[in-house]
Design a protein around this motif. Sequence first.
Motif, PDB file in Angstrom:
ATOM      1  N   ASP A  66       0.851  -1.196   0.000  1.00 55.74           N
ATOM      2  CA  ASP A  66       0.000   0.000   0.000  1.00 55.74           C
ATOM      3  C   ASP A  66       0.889   1.250   0.000  1.00 55.74           C
ATOM      4  O   ASP A  66       1.030   1.938   1.004  1.00 55.74           O
ATOM      5  N   VAL A  67       1.523   1.505  -1.134  1.00 57.46           N
ATOM      6  CA  VAL A  67       2.406   2.657  -1.275  1.00 57.46           C
ATOM      7  C   VAL A  67       1.820   3.588  -2.325  1.00 57.46           C
ATOM      8  O   VAL A  67       1.344   3.145  -3.371  1.00 57.46           O
ATOM      9  N   LEU A  68       1.857   4.883  -2.038  1.00 58.25           N
ATOM     10  CA  LEU A  68       1.127   5.880  -2.824  1.00 58.25           C
ATOM     11  C   LEU A  68       1.454   5.827  -4.306  1.00 58.25           C
ATOM     12  O   LEU A  68       0.570   5.740  -5.146  1.00 58.25           O
ATOM     13  N   PHE A  69       2.745   5.844  -4.663  1.00 56.16           N
ATOM     14  CA  PHE A  69       3.077   5.938  -6.089  1.00 56.16           C
ATOM     15  C   PHE A  69       2.701   4.666  -6.838  1.00 56.16           C
ATOM     16  O   PHE A  69       2.412   4.704  -8.026  1.00 56.16           O
ATOM     17  N   LEU A  70       2.658   3.504  -6.144  1.00 55.16           N
ATOM     18  CA  LEU A  70       2.212   2.279  -6.797  1.00 55.16           C
ATOM     19  C   LEU A  70       0.720   2.335  -7.072  1.00 55.16           C
ATOM     20  O   LEU A  70       0.251   1.903  -8.134  1.00 55.16           O
ATOM     21  N   LYS A  71      -0.064   2.875  -6.115  1.00 56.98           N
ATOM     22  CA  LYS A  71      -1.508   2.999  -6.333  1.00 56.98           C
ATOM     23  C   LYS A  71      -1.804   3.941  -7.483  1.00 56.98           C
ATOM     24  O   LYS A  71      -2.720   3.711  -8.264  1.00 56.98           O
ATOM     25  N   GLU A  72      -1.026   5.025  -7.579  1.00 54.80           N
ATOM     26  CA  GLU A  72      -1.252   5.983  -8.668  1.00 54.80           C
ATOM     27  C   GLU A  72      -0.969   5.355 -10.025  1.00 54.80           C
ATOM     28  O   GLU A  72      -1.592   5.709 -11.029  1.00 54.80           O
ATOM     29  N   ALA A  95       7.924  11.469   2.962  1.00 55.78           N
ATOM     30  CA  ALA A  95       6.969  12.577   2.819  1.00 55.78           C
ATOM     31  C   ALA A  95       7.179  13.618   3.912  1.00 55.78           C
ATOM     32  O   ALA A  95       7.138  14.823   3.654  1.00 55.78           O
ATOM     33  N   SER A  96       7.432  13.163   5.150  1.00 51.30           N
ATOM     34  CA  SER A  96       7.661  14.104   6.250  1.00 51.30           C
ATOM     35  C   SER A  96       8.929  14.919   6.015  1.00 51.30           C
ATOM     36  O   SER A  96       8.958  16.126   6.270  1.00 51.30           O
ATOM     37  N   CYS A 100       9.117  18.901   5.645  1.00 61.28           N
ATOM     38  CA  CYS A 100      10.018  19.679   6.507  1.00 61.28           C
ATOM     39  C   CYS A 100      10.909  20.577   5.670  1.00 61.28           C
ATOM     40  O   CYS A 100      11.155  21.738   6.040  1.00 61.28           O
ATOM     41  N   LEU A 101      11.380  20.073   4.539  1.00 67.51           N
ATOM     42  CA  LEU A 101      12.234  20.889   3.668  1.00 67.51           C
ATOM     43  C   LEU A 101      11.441  22.026   3.032  1.00 67.51           C
ATOM     44  O   LEU A 101      11.906  23.173   2.996  1.00 67.51           O
ATOM     45  N   LEU A 177       1.954  14.420  10.477  1.00 66.43           N
ATOM     46  CA  LEU A 177       1.869  15.732  11.124  1.00 66.43           C
ATOM     47  C   LEU A 177       2.753  15.794  12.362  1.00 66.43           C
ATOM     48  O   LEU A 177       3.482  16.765  12.580  1.00 66.43           O
ATOM     49  N   GLY A 178       2.712  14.735  13.172  1.00 61.76           N
ATOM     50  CA  GLY A 178       3.551  14.699  14.362  1.00 61.76           C
ATOM     51  C   GLY A 178       5.028  14.707  14.031  1.00 61.76           C
ATOM     52  O   GLY A 178       5.829  15.381  14.691  1.00 61.76           O
ATOM     53  N   MET A 179       5.415  13.998  12.982  1.00 64.09           N
ATOM     54  CA  MET A 179       6.827  13.971  12.593  1.00 64.09           C
ATOM     55  C   MET A 179       7.283  15.327  12.066  1.00 64.09           C
ATOM     56  O   MET A 179       8.373  15.799  12.409  1.00 64.09           O
ATOM     57  N   VAL A 180       6.454  15.958  11.245  1.00 61.73           N
ATOM     58  CA  VAL A 180       6.825  17.281  10.725  1.00 61.73           C
ATOM     59  C   VAL A 180       6.930  18.282  11.869  1.00 61.73           C
ATOM     60  O   VAL A 180       7.877  19.082  11.938  1.00 61.73           O
ATOM     61  N   TYR A 181       5.975  18.241  12.790  1.00 63.55           N
ATOM     62  CA  TYR A 181       5.989  19.184  13.915  1.00 63.55           C
ATOM     63  C   TYR A 181       7.226  19.009  14.782  1.00 63.55           C
ATOM     64  O   TYR A 181       7.856  19.976  15.201  1.00 63.55           O
ATOM     65  N   ASN A 182       7.585  17.745  15.068  1.00 61.77           N
ATOM     66  CA  ASN A 182       8.703  17.487  15.971  1.00 61.77           C
ATOM     67  C   ASN A 182      10.063  17.692  15.313  1.00 61.77           C
ATOM     68  O   ASN A 182      11.024  18.082  15.980  1.00 61.77           O
ATOM     69  N   TYR A 183      10.157  17.429  14.008  1.00 65.47           N
ATOM     70  CA  TYR A 183      11.463  17.471  13.356  1.00 65.47           C
ATOM     71  C   TYR A 183      11.696  18.727  12.519  1.00 65.47           C
ATOM     72  O   TYR A 183      12.803  18.916  12.010  1.00 65.47           O
TER      73      TYR A 183
END
Length: 201
Positions: A66-72, A95-96, A100-101, A177-183
């Motif tokens: 279940d990976v985004l680019f494979l589903k697309e 993605a996080s 962040c970048l 969201l939690g990873m982006v916020y923390n990192y």
Amino acid sequence: MTARPVRRSLSRYATYPYILWMAVFTIAPLLLVAFYALTVEQPDGRFVLSLEGFRNILQSPPKALDVLFLKELGLVVTVPLYIDVFARSLEIALASTLFCLLLGYPVAYILARRAARLRGGSDALLMLFVIPMWMNTLLRTYAWLAILEPKGLVNNLLEGIGLPAQRLLYNEFAIGLGMVYNYLPFMVLPIYSVLVKISPS
């Protein structure tokens, strides 16, 4: 002539507590993980070298990847369950990092330009960005539960403007969201420290 060698030897001794900390809390746990990953316990209590743990990973129940680019692309790839979990974790991490970048570079650029205008003076914006990092990471993460829970702040706002409540917790969105916020600060501060040294010209 003798002050410099004495200072050098004192600084060497000052590093010993950090080396001990790293050995006890970083290197030793990693060695324990490697030990249990590469051995199996026998009935008589002995541990022998084995790759059975890795075999169990590859023989776990199959699941569609279940990976985004494979589903697309319309591709369905079946892999062992643990490989699917690893792929989803890698997808969230990538993605996080990208978010962040995308968020961190403009913030670091604004802070660096402001620091250049202040000519080395103290910057309140930088302090406001750093101060939340002084709080415990677990507490900051738990604060998002009150914001994203079914009766939390976000869903109350959505219902207040006539929109249906959303499921915002315990899914990939909340993890990202939690990873982006923390990192995010760990992306902003290194970029800022480089940009602030570059001449605006």
